[in-house]
Design a protein around this motif. Structure first.
Motif, PDB file in Angstrom:
ATOM      1  N   ALA A 112      34.687  41.354  54.229  1.00 22.94           N
ATOM      2  CA  ALA A 112      34.678  40.590  55.477  1.00 22.94           C
ATOM      3  C   ALA A 112      33.673  41.113  56.489  1.00 22.94           C
ATOM      4  O   ALA A 112      33.547  40.557  57.575  1.00 22.94           O
ATOM      5  CB  ALA A 112      36.082  40.594  56.088  1.00 22.94           C
TER       6      ALA A 112
ATOM      7  N   ASP B 247      45.671  37.809  52.983  1.00 26.44           N
ATOM      8  CA  ASP B 247      46.344  39.097  52.822  1.00 26.44           C
ATOM      9  C   ASP B 247      47.823  38.946  53.153  1.00 26.44           C
ATOM     10  O   ASP B 247      48.201  38.793  54.320  1.00 26.44           O
ATOM     11  CB  ASP B 247      45.689  40.140  53.737  1.00 26.44           C
ATOM     12  CG  ASP B 247      46.211  41.550  53.474  1.00 26.44           C
ATOM     13  OD1 ASP B 247      47.041  41.727  52.572  1.00 26.44           O
ATOM     14  OD2 ASP B 247      45.783  42.475  54.188  1.00 26.44           O
TER      15      ASP B 247
ATOM     16  N   TYR C  83      44.024  38.036  57.893  1.00 22.50           N
ATOM     17  CA  TYR C  83      44.598  39.372  57.753  1.00 22.50           C
ATOM     18  C   TYR C  83      46.121  39.330  57.866  1.00 22.50           C
ATOM     19  O   TYR C  83      46.701  38.456  58.515  1.00 22.50           O
ATOM     20  CB  TYR C  83      44.044  40.315  58.822  1.00 22.50           C
ATOM     21  CG  TYR C  83      42.582  40.651  58.646  1.00 22.50           C
ATOM     22  CD1 TYR C  83      42.163  41.557  57.679  1.00 22.50           C
ATOM     23  CD2 TYR C  83      41.615  40.061  59.455  1.00 22.50           C
ATOM     24  CE1 TYR C  83      40.829  41.869  57.517  1.00 22.50           C
ATOM     25  CE2 TYR C  83      40.268  40.368  59.307  1.00 22.50           C
ATOM     26  CZ  TYR C  83      39.880  41.271  58.331  1.00 22.50           C
ATOM     27  OH  TYR C  83      38.553  41.571  58.178  1.00 22.50           O
TER      28      TYR C  83
ATOM     29  N   SER D 198      43.233  46.671  51.255  1.00 22.10           N
ATOM     30  CA  SER D 198      42.835  46.340  52.625  1.00 22.10           C
ATOM     31  C   SER D 198      41.405  46.790  52.907  1.00 22.10           C
ATOM     32  O   SER D 198      40.629  46.068  53.543  1.00 22.10           O
ATOM     33  CB  SER D 198      43.804  46.973  53.629  1.00 22.10           C
ATOM     34  OG  SER D 198      45.088  46.407  53.505  1.00 22.10           O
TER      35      SER D 198
ATOM     36  N   THR E  72      38.598  35.363  56.438  1.00 21.77           N
ATOM     37  CA  THR E  72      39.676  36.301  56.118  1.00 21.77           C
ATOM     38  C   THR E  72      40.878  36.049  57.006  1.00 21.77           C
ATOM     39  O   THR E  72      40.746  35.937  58.226  1.00 21.77           O
ATOM     40  CB  THR E  72      39.210  37.753  56.297  1.00 21.77           C
ATOM     41  OG1 THR E  72      38.048  37.977  55.494  1.00 21.77           O
ATOM     42  CG2 THR E  72      40.299  38.731  55.872  1.00 21.77           C
TER      43      THR E  72
ATOM     44  N   ILE F  19      40.082  34.707  52.039  1.00 21.71           N
ATOM     45  CA  ILE F  19      40.893  35.868  51.663  1.00 21.71           C
ATOM     46  C   ILE F  19      42.217  35.778  52.397  1.00 21.71           C
ATOM     47  O   ILE F  19      42.243  35.674  53.626  1.00 21.71           O
ATOM     48  CB  ILE F  19      40.184  37.186  52.021  1.00 21.71           C
ATOM     49  CG1 ILE F  19      38.776  37.221  51.407  1.00 21.71           C
ATOM     50  CG2 ILE F  19      41.002  38.382  51.566  1.00 21.71           C
ATOM     51  CD1 ILE F  19      37.892  38.300  51.995  1.00 21.71           C
TER      52      ILE F  19
ATOM     53  N   ILE G 203      38.905  44.319  51.188  1.00 22.68           N
ATOM     54  CA  ILE G 203      38.686  43.032  51.841  1.00 22.68           C
ATOM     55  C   ILE G 203      37.968  43.208  53.178  1.00 22.68           C
ATOM     56  O   ILE G 203      37.236  42.304  53.609  1.00 22.68           O
ATOM     57  CB  ILE G 203      40.000  42.239  52.009  1.00 22.68           C
ATOM     58  CG1 ILE G 203      40.953  42.935  52.967  1.00 22.68           C
ATOM     59  CG2 ILE G 203      40.639  41.985  50.657  1.00 22.68           C
ATOM     60  CD1 ILE G 203      42.195  42.096  53.289  1.00 22.68           C
ATOM     61  N   LYS G 204      38.128  44.357  53.811  1.00 18.23           N
ATOM     62  CA  LYS G 204      37.385  44.597  55.051  1.00 18.23           C
ATOM     63  C   LYS G 204      35.903  44.817  54.773  1.00 18.23           C
ATOM     64  O   LYS G 204      35.051  44.446  55.582  1.00 18.23           O
ATOM     65  CB  LYS G 204      37.976  45.790  55.802  1.00 18.23           C
ATOM     66  CG  LYS G 204      39.309  45.462  56.464  1.00 18.23           C
ATOM     67  CD  LYS G 204      39.908  46.662  57.178  1.00 18.23           C
ATOM     68  CE  LYS G 204      41.236  46.279  57.839  1.00 18.23           C
ATOM     69  NZ  LYS G 204      41.890  47.438  58.500  1.00 18.23           N
TER      70      LYS G 204
END
Length: 530
Positions: free
Chosen positions: A61, A176, A95, A54, A93, A174, A57-58
């Motif tokens: 992003a 998640d 989430y 997490s 993204t 992305i 990817i943040k």
């Protein structure tokens, strides 16, 4: 199979991340992560909870800024300062915890910040048409662009979030845990969309715990463990399941668990009995018992139905069928008040949004489920509330020990202690714990583990849900493995290991009441791939 293995030339990566480091107070979330993604591929990112997925990817992003490392996009160095900057590059993204605005329409959410306008005047009709086209592409033409997002189901909201990503003309999307709230048919639709995207050279970073999905949709795999890249570029269809699981395990975080008791209550009748419980769309045919002083752990993936089982037992959800009994007495389904009165307490997964009154005091958060005992002539006695809360704060070593302090200002571990203190004050007989140490540092974890064991030693029946398998195995006396809404295995915790449980939960083939897989069964899966 990697597209390079299909005879296609290997081009320069669309995205390269090298040596990414990100530190938060007391935690090094990323410790030199490497990742490269090619145009037109599905690159799967795997790792247990806490591995750093997490956070990574943040960073990509633009929601977090890395402390060290470099990012290249189409061969050029970039450093997205915020999510809008990442979006401008072509990175979208989706989430796991969707960031939609409940009060706005579907179309408004899809084009939020990018509203269609002419001469400064927005054009809702044009936005509605474009939204309808995107939703049709996703296989959900029934979702009305004018519908309020908050009124949609979780699966429909997921589709709205995907439509927003598609609307951005992204070159890298992305995803998640996109399948966590989708049924099998919806997952197949999702895979169809992903194949269409990659056929048009859009890259997808796909995060999932479900290895059968990785096998079906993935091209290459990167595995993270404890904030580091332990393997990258593995072919998704050729890499054995056992190799992937081995790469994911061996956590360096220390779990300090108190010793198990001598099980003095094993001869007693079950305190909690769950029989053939079903919540349509989430789980079916779930049954188990918990004796006084026993800790039962539920191990499973996100979306397997674990949390919904606890919420249904607690009365927050009304079951489709089945029964819950406490000390032989059948509880009224879908009635929280009845469950609490009978002696059931729940510490939910999202304590900030589901358990705590964040802007209220510590003492009121502790006494809120027991206010009747502090009423004097129709008025609450604040002094009595504070005195009772102070006893719990001292017993649990909540820091700082100021019962008038606003609970929002406490650390995650101390907030969790406040939630537990609420049920200690209530003298609950059954305690349901959903992700009890999420967002809690290692020191506070050991304190919470000791507290849970102490409660069990006093005769409280405890049910624990955790995504962290070492936590389930270390804390529970008995473990139920949940996959796709069913109990696929049950065994004493000391007869299991992390590898075997991971193998069960990630195969995702439920057979209610099935025993733990034997070594021969496990060997049969060694040829499977992640």
């Amino acid at each position: 199979m990697d597209r390079a293995g299909q005879g296609q030339p290997v081009t320069a990566p669309l995205l390269e991340m090298h040596g990414i480091v990100k530190t938060f107070p007391g935690v090094r979330a990323l410790d030199g992560v490497d990742l490269d993604v090619r145009s037109g591929e599905v690159h799967c990112l795997l790792g247990q909870n806490g591995a750093g997925k997490s956070t990574l990817i943040k960073v990509l992003a633009g929601a977090h800024q890395p402390d060290e490392g470099r990012i290249s996009w189409r061969g050029e160095p970039v450093s997205p300062a915020d999510p809008q900057a990442a979006m401008n590059l072509g990175i979208a993204t989706i989430y796991q915890e969707l960031d939609l605005v409940d009060g706005l329409s579907v179309a408004d959410n899809i084009f939020l910040g990018r509203e269609s306008a002419r001469f400064g005047i927005t054009r809702p009709a044009a936005a509605n048409r474009a939204a309808a086209q995107l939703l049709t592409r996703l296989g959900h033409p029934e979702i009305r662009p004018t519908a309020e997002v908050g009124a949609l189901s979780a699966a429909q909201q997921q589709m709205v979030s995907m439509a927003r990503a598609l609307s951005q003309d992204a070159k890298l999307i992305i995803m998640d845990e996109p399948s966590a709230v989708l049924d099998n048919e919806e997952v197949e639709r999702l895979f169809g969309v992903i194949r269409d995207l990659t056929a048009h050279d859009v890259a997808v970073v796909y995060i999932s715990h479900r290895l059968e999905e990785i096998r079906e949709i993935g091209d290459r795999i990167t595995v993270l463990k404890d904030g580091r890249t332990v393997a990258t570029g593995l072919p998704a269809r050729e890499t054995p399941t056992r190799e992937v699981i081995t790469l994911m395990t061996g956590r360096t975080i220390e779990y300090v668990f108190p010793p198990r008791g001598t099980a003095p209550h094993t001869g007693e009748a079950p305190l909690l009995e769950v029989e053939d419980l079903e919540l349509r769309g989430h789980f079916d045919g779930v049954g188990f018992t918990v004796r006084p002083g026993e800790i039962v752990g539920l191990a499973g993936l996100v979306g397997s139905g674990r949390s919904e089982i606890l919420e249904t037992i607690y009365g927050a959800r009304r079951p489709t069928s089945g029964t819950v009994r406490l000390a032989g007495r059948r509880l009224r389904p879908g009635d929280v008040g009845s469950a609490v009165a009978a002696g059931i307490g729940l510490a939910p997964e999202e304590r900030k949004s589901q358990a705590l009154l964040l802007d209220d005091s510590v003492y009121r958060n502790i006494t809120v489920s027991s206010l009747g005992r502090f009423a004097r002539g129709g008025f609450l006695s604040g002094g009595a509330e504070k005195a009772a809360a102070r006893q719990q704060v001292e017993a649990l070593d909540v820091r700082p020990a100021d019962v008038s302090r606003v609970v929002r200002t406490l650390s995650g571990g101390n907030q969790q202690k406040v939630v537990l203190a609420r049920w200690l004050l209530r003298d609950c007989r059954v305690l349901l714990l959903d992700e009890p140490t999420r967002g809690v540092d290692v020191g506070a974890r050991s304190e919470i583990y000791a507290l849970v064991r102490d409660l069990a030693d006093r005769g409280v029946a405890v049910v624990v849900v955790s995504s962290e398998i070492p936590e389930v195995l270390g804390l529970a006396d008995r473990v139920l493995v949940i996959a796709d809404g069913a109990v696929v295995a049950e065994a004493p915790a000391d007869e299991l290991d992390e590898h075997r449980v991971l193998d069960l939960v990630m195969q995702g083939t439920p057979h209610t009441g099935a025993p733990i897989a034997s070594e021969s069964t496990t060997r049969q899966h060694e040829g499977d791939v992640a």
